[in-house]
Write a protein that holds these residues in place. Structure first.
Motif, PDB file in Angstrom:
ATOM      1  N   ILE A 125      11.034  -8.280   0.791  1.00  0.00           N
ATOM      2  CA  ILE A 125      10.285  -9.266   0.776  1.00  0.00           C
ATOM      3  C   ILE A 125      11.049 -10.334   1.046  1.00  0.00           C
ATOM      4  CG2 ILE A 125       8.889  -8.378  -1.090  1.00  0.00           C
ATOM      5  CD1 ILE A 125      10.322 -10.021  -2.978  1.00  0.00           C
ATOM      6  N   VAL A 126      10.445 -11.639   1.293  1.00  0.00           N
ATOM      7  CA  VAL A 126      10.972 -12.895   1.860  1.00  0.00           C
ATOM      8  C   VAL A 126      12.118 -13.447   0.879  1.00  0.00           C
ATOM      9  CG1 VAL A 126      10.465 -15.266   2.416  1.00  0.00           C
ATOM     10  CG2 VAL A 126       8.934 -13.497   3.097  1.00  0.00           C
ATOM     11  N   GLU A 127      11.893 -13.369  -0.366  1.00  0.00           N
ATOM     12  CA  GLU A 127      12.595 -13.986  -1.273  1.00  0.00           C
ATOM     13  C   GLU A 127      14.068 -13.458  -1.088  1.00  0.00           C
ATOM     14  OE1 GLU A 127       8.717 -14.642  -2.983  1.00  0.00           O
ATOM     15  OE2 GLU A 127       9.612 -13.173  -1.818  1.00  0.00           O
ATOM     16  N   PHE A 128      14.229 -12.247  -0.559  1.00  0.00           N
ATOM     17  CA  PHE A 128      15.548 -11.560  -0.494  1.00  0.00           C
ATOM     18  C   PHE A 128      16.027 -11.212   0.846  1.00  0.00           C
ATOM     19  CE2 PHE A 128      13.680 -10.274  -4.769  1.00  0.00           C
ATOM     20  CZ  PHE A 128      14.916 -10.853  -5.410  1.00  0.00           C
ATOM     21  N   GLY A 129      15.314 -11.866   1.789  1.00  0.00           N
ATOM     22  CA  GLY A 129      15.737 -11.836   3.247  1.00  0.00           C
ATOM     23  C   GLY A 129      14.675 -10.988   4.218  1.00  0.00           C
ATOM     24  N   GLY A 130      13.863 -10.412   3.757  1.00  0.00           N
ATOM     25  CA  GLY A 130      12.900  -9.501   4.364  1.00  0.00           C
ATOM     26  C   GLY A 130      11.765 -10.159   5.028  1.00  0.00           C
ATOM     27  N   THR A 131      10.621  -9.585   5.209  1.00  0.00           N
ATOM     28  CA  THR A 131       9.524 -10.364   6.112  1.00  0.00           C
ATOM     29  C   THR A 131       8.116 -10.311   5.139  1.00  0.00           C
ATOM     30  OG1 THR A 131       9.280  -8.607   7.168  1.00  0.00           O
ATOM     31  CG2 THR A 131      10.588 -10.254   8.170  1.00  0.00           C
ATOM     32  N   HIS A 132       8.353  -9.421   4.049  1.00  0.00           N
ATOM     33  CA  HIS A 132       6.976  -9.113   3.528  1.00  0.00           C
ATOM     34  C   HIS A 132       6.920 -10.056   2.237  1.00  0.00           C
ATOM     35  CE1 HIS A 132       6.205  -5.709   5.868  1.00  0.00           C
ATOM     36  NE2 HIS A 132       7.423  -5.534   5.994  1.00  0.00           N
ATOM     37  N   THR A 133       5.438  -9.954   2.033  1.00  0.00           N
ATOM     38  CA  THR A 133       5.240 -10.871   0.737  1.00  0.00           C
ATOM     39  C   THR A 133       5.303 -10.229  -0.566  1.00  0.00           C
ATOM     40  OG1 THR A 133       3.616 -12.057   2.211  1.00  0.00           O
ATOM     41  CG2 THR A 133       3.343 -12.478  -0.378  1.00  0.00           C
ATOM     42  N   PHE A 134       5.719 -10.789  -1.452  1.00  0.00           N
ATOM     43  CA  PHE A 134       5.782 -10.351  -2.891  1.00  0.00           C
ATOM     44  C   PHE A 134       4.495 -10.241  -3.629  1.00  0.00           C
ATOM     45  CE2 PHE A 134       5.844 -11.251  -7.660  1.00  0.00           C
ATOM     46  CZ  PHE A 134       6.596 -10.240  -8.084  1.00  0.00           C
ATOM     47  N   THR A 135       4.268  -9.145  -4.188  1.00  0.00           N
ATOM     48  CA  THR A 135       3.046  -8.917  -4.892  1.00  0.00           C
ATOM     49  C   THR A 135       3.186  -8.442  -6.581  1.00  0.00           C
ATOM     50  OG1 THR A 135       2.665  -7.011  -3.906  1.00  0.00           O
ATOM     51  CG2 THR A 135       1.364  -8.846  -2.793  1.00  0.00           C
ATOM     52  N   PRO A 136       2.449  -8.944  -7.169  1.00  0.00           N
ATOM     53  CA  PRO A 136       2.749  -8.391  -8.861  1.00  0.00           C
ATOM     54  C   PRO A 136       2.361  -6.896  -8.883  1.00  0.00           C
ATOM     55  CG  PRO A 136       1.296 -10.339  -8.772  1.00  0.00           C
ATOM     56  CD  PRO A 136       1.490  -9.960  -7.340  1.00  0.00           C
ATOM     57  N   ALA A 137       3.117  -6.270  -9.609  1.00  0.00           N
ATOM     58  CA  ALA A 137       2.754  -4.759  -9.803  1.00  0.00           C
ATOM     59  C   ALA A 137       1.486  -4.186  -9.782  1.00  0.00           C
ATOM     60  CB  ALA A 137       3.521  -4.495 -10.988  1.00  0.00           C
ATOM     61  N   LEU A 138       0.619  -4.715 -10.391  1.00  0.00           N
ATOM     62  CA  LEU A 138      -0.626  -4.267 -10.699  1.00  0.00           C
ATOM     63  C   LEU A 138      -1.661  -4.769  -9.680  1.00  0.00           C
ATOM     64  CD1 LEU A 138      -1.230  -4.087 -14.686  1.00  0.00           C
ATOM     65  CD2 LEU A 138      -0.138  -2.375 -12.977  1.00  0.00           C
ATOM     66  N   VAL A 139      -1.342  -5.244  -8.639  1.00  0.00           N
ATOM     67  CA  VAL A 139      -2.288  -5.868  -7.580  1.00  0.00           C
ATOM     68  C   VAL A 139      -2.139  -5.023  -6.123  1.00  0.00           C
ATOM     69  CG1 VAL A 139      -2.705  -7.830  -5.844  1.00  0.00           C
ATOM     70  CG2 VAL A 139      -2.106  -8.194  -8.357  1.00  0.00           C
ATOM     71  N   THR A 141      -2.102  -3.886  -2.465  1.00  0.00           N
ATOM     72  CA  THR A 141      -1.891  -4.902  -1.256  1.00  0.00           C
ATOM     73  C   THR A 141      -1.500  -3.923  -0.035  1.00  0.00           C
ATOM     74  OG1 THR A 141      -0.642  -6.747  -0.525  1.00  0.00           O
ATOM     75  CG2 THR A 141       0.564  -5.269  -1.703  1.00  0.00           C
ATOM     76  N   ASP A 142      -1.379  -4.769   1.081  1.00  0.00           N
ATOM     77  CA  ASP A 142      -0.920  -4.170   2.234  1.00  0.00           C
ATOM     78  C   ASP A 142       0.179  -4.440   2.864  1.00  0.00           C
ATOM     79  OD1 ASP A 142      -1.563  -6.757   2.933  1.00  0.00           O
ATOM     80  OD2 ASP A 142      -2.982  -6.655   4.340  1.00  0.00           O
ATOM     81  N   GLN A 143       1.141  -4.905   1.915  1.00  0.00           N
ATOM     82  CA  GLN A 143       2.501  -5.146   2.493  1.00  0.00           C
ATOM     83  C   GLN A 143       3.572  -3.918   2.731  1.00  0.00           C
ATOM     84  OE1 GLN A 143       3.548  -8.550   2.982  1.00  0.00           O
ATOM     85  NE2 GLN A 143       1.246  -8.433   2.970  1.00  0.00           N
ATOM     86  N   CYS A 144       2.982  -2.766   2.641  1.00  0.00           N
ATOM     87  CA  CYS A 144       3.812  -1.667   2.913  1.00  0.00           C
ATOM     88  C   CYS A 144       2.974  -0.420   3.183  1.00  0.00           C
ATOM     89  CB  CYS A 144       4.807  -1.209   1.801  1.00  0.00           C
ATOM     90  SG  CYS A 144       5.476   0.385   1.833  1.00  0.00           S
ATOM     91  N   ARG A 145       3.369   0.480   4.450  1.00  0.00           N
ATOM     92  CA  ARG A 145       2.332   1.270   4.903  1.00  0.00           C
ATOM     93  C   ARG A 145       2.525   2.861   4.188  1.00  0.00           C
ATOM     94  NH1 ARG A 145       1.317  -0.076  11.192  1.00  0.00           N
ATOM     95  NH2 ARG A 145       0.141  -1.937  10.926  1.00  0.00           N
ATOM     96  N   LEU A 146       3.754   2.846   4.111  1.00  0.00           N
ATOM     97  CA  LEU A 146       4.317   4.383   3.674  1.00  0.00           C
ATOM     98  C   LEU A 146       5.623   4.218   2.647  1.00  0.00           C
ATOM     99  CD1 LEU A 146       3.733   7.350   4.099  1.00  0.00           C
ATOM    100  CD2 LEU A 146       5.540   7.292   5.937  1.00  0.00           C
TER     101      LEU A 146
END
Length: 243
Positions: A125-139, A141-146
Motif C-alpha cells: 500500500i501507498v503508506e508503506f511504499g507500495g502503489t495500492h490503497t489501504f482498505t479496512p479489514a471488513l471492506v 475491494t479490488d486492490q489485490c487479485r490473488l
C-alpha cells in the motif's frame, strides 16, 4: 472439562471475539496502519525483518510445521484405512484434524477470503511504499487479485493445527499438561501471527480475524466429527476396538 464442553466454550468465545474485532477494526481501521508502522523501518517503507535470512528461515520452519503436521495426520489416516490391523492413532481424531485443517485454512482462509476479498498487503500500500490503497479489514475491494491480505493464511494454519491437536489430545492430558498445551498452542499461533505482521505480509486485523474464525471452525468440526465421544490422544500404537 471434557473436550466436548471445551469445544462449545471455544466456539462461543471465538464468536464473541469475532464480534468485538468487527466493531473495533470498523471503528478504528487506523490501528492496522499504526501496528504495521512499528515494523516498517526508519524510512517507513521497509519491513527490515522480512529481508533477514534468519527470520525467513524461521518463517519457513513454521510453515513446514503446520502443513507437515496436517499431511502427517492425513498419511496416518490413509494408512489406518489400508491397514486397520496396524493402525496408528484413532481414525476419528485423525479425521477431525485433517477436516479442520482442510476446511479452515484450506477452504475458508485460502480458498475464499484470500482469493476473493481483494485486500492489499501492508507492503503493497501507498503508506508503506507500495502503489495500492489501504482498505479496512471488513471492506471487500479490488486492490489485490490473488493471494491477498485478508485473512492471514499462515495465522489460520497455525491456529487451526494447534487447536485441533489440543482438542484431539485433550481427554488424555492431565490438568498440568492441558495448561501447558494451551499455552503452547496460543504461543505458537501468536508468534506466527506476529511474524507475518513484522514481515509486512499482513495487518493486525488479518491475523486477529484468522484466529477467531479458526476458533469457531475447529471446535465446530470437533463437535461434528467426534461429538461427545472422549477420544484418547492422537497417536497411539494400539487403539481400542471400535476406533
Amino acid at each position: 472439562m471434557t473436550a466436548h464442553s471445551l469445544s462449545i466454550r471455544l466456539a462461543l468465545l471465538s464468536l464473541l471475539g469475532l464480534i468485538i474485532a468487527s466493531v473495533l477494526f470498523t471503528a478504528k481501521p487506523q490501528i492496522d496502519l499504526n501496528v504495521s508502522g512499528w515494523f516498517a523501518g526508519a524510512s517507513g517503507k521497509d519491513f527490515v525483518i522480512s529481508q533477514q535470512r534468519v527470520w525467513q528461515e524461521v518463517r519457513l520452519f513454521f510453515r513446514i510445521i503446520t502443513t507437515g503436521t496436517a499431511l502427517l495426520m492425513l498419511a496416518f489416516l490413509v494408512h489406518n484405512l489400508l491397514r486397520p490391523n496396524a493402525a496408528i492413532g484413532r481414525n476419528r481424531a485423525l479425521a477431525f484434524i485433517v477436516a479442520a485443517y482442510a476446511l479452515g485454512p484450506g477452504l475458508i482462509a485460502n480458498g475464499f477470503f484470500k482469493s476473493f476479498w481483494g485486500r492489499a498487503r501492508p507492503r503493497d500500500i501507498v503508506e508503506f511504499g507500495g502503489t495500492h490503497t489501504f482498505t479496512p479489514a471488513l471492506v471487500p475491494t479490488d486492490q489485490c487479485r490473488l493471494d491477498c491480505s485478508f485473512i492471514s493464511g499462515e495465522a489460520s494454519s497455525a491456529a487451526a493445527i494447534s487447536l485441533a491437536l489440543l482438542l484431539a489430545a485433550w481427554p488424555r492430558l492431565s490438568h498440568r499438561d492441558r495448561v501447558r498445551g494451551s499455552v503452547a498452542a496460543a504461543s505458537f499461533t501468536l508468534f506466527v501471527s506476529g511474524l507475518r505482521i513484522a514481515f509486512g505480509g499482513h495487518f493486525l486485523s488479518d491475523t486477529v480475524f484468522a484466529i477467531v474464525i479458526m476458533g469457531v471452525i475447529v471446535p465446530v468440526v470437533h463437535l461434528i466429527v467426534i461429538g461427545r465421544a472422549e477420544q484418547p490422544g492422537v497417536i497411539t500404537t494400539r487403539p481400542p476396538k471400535g476406533a
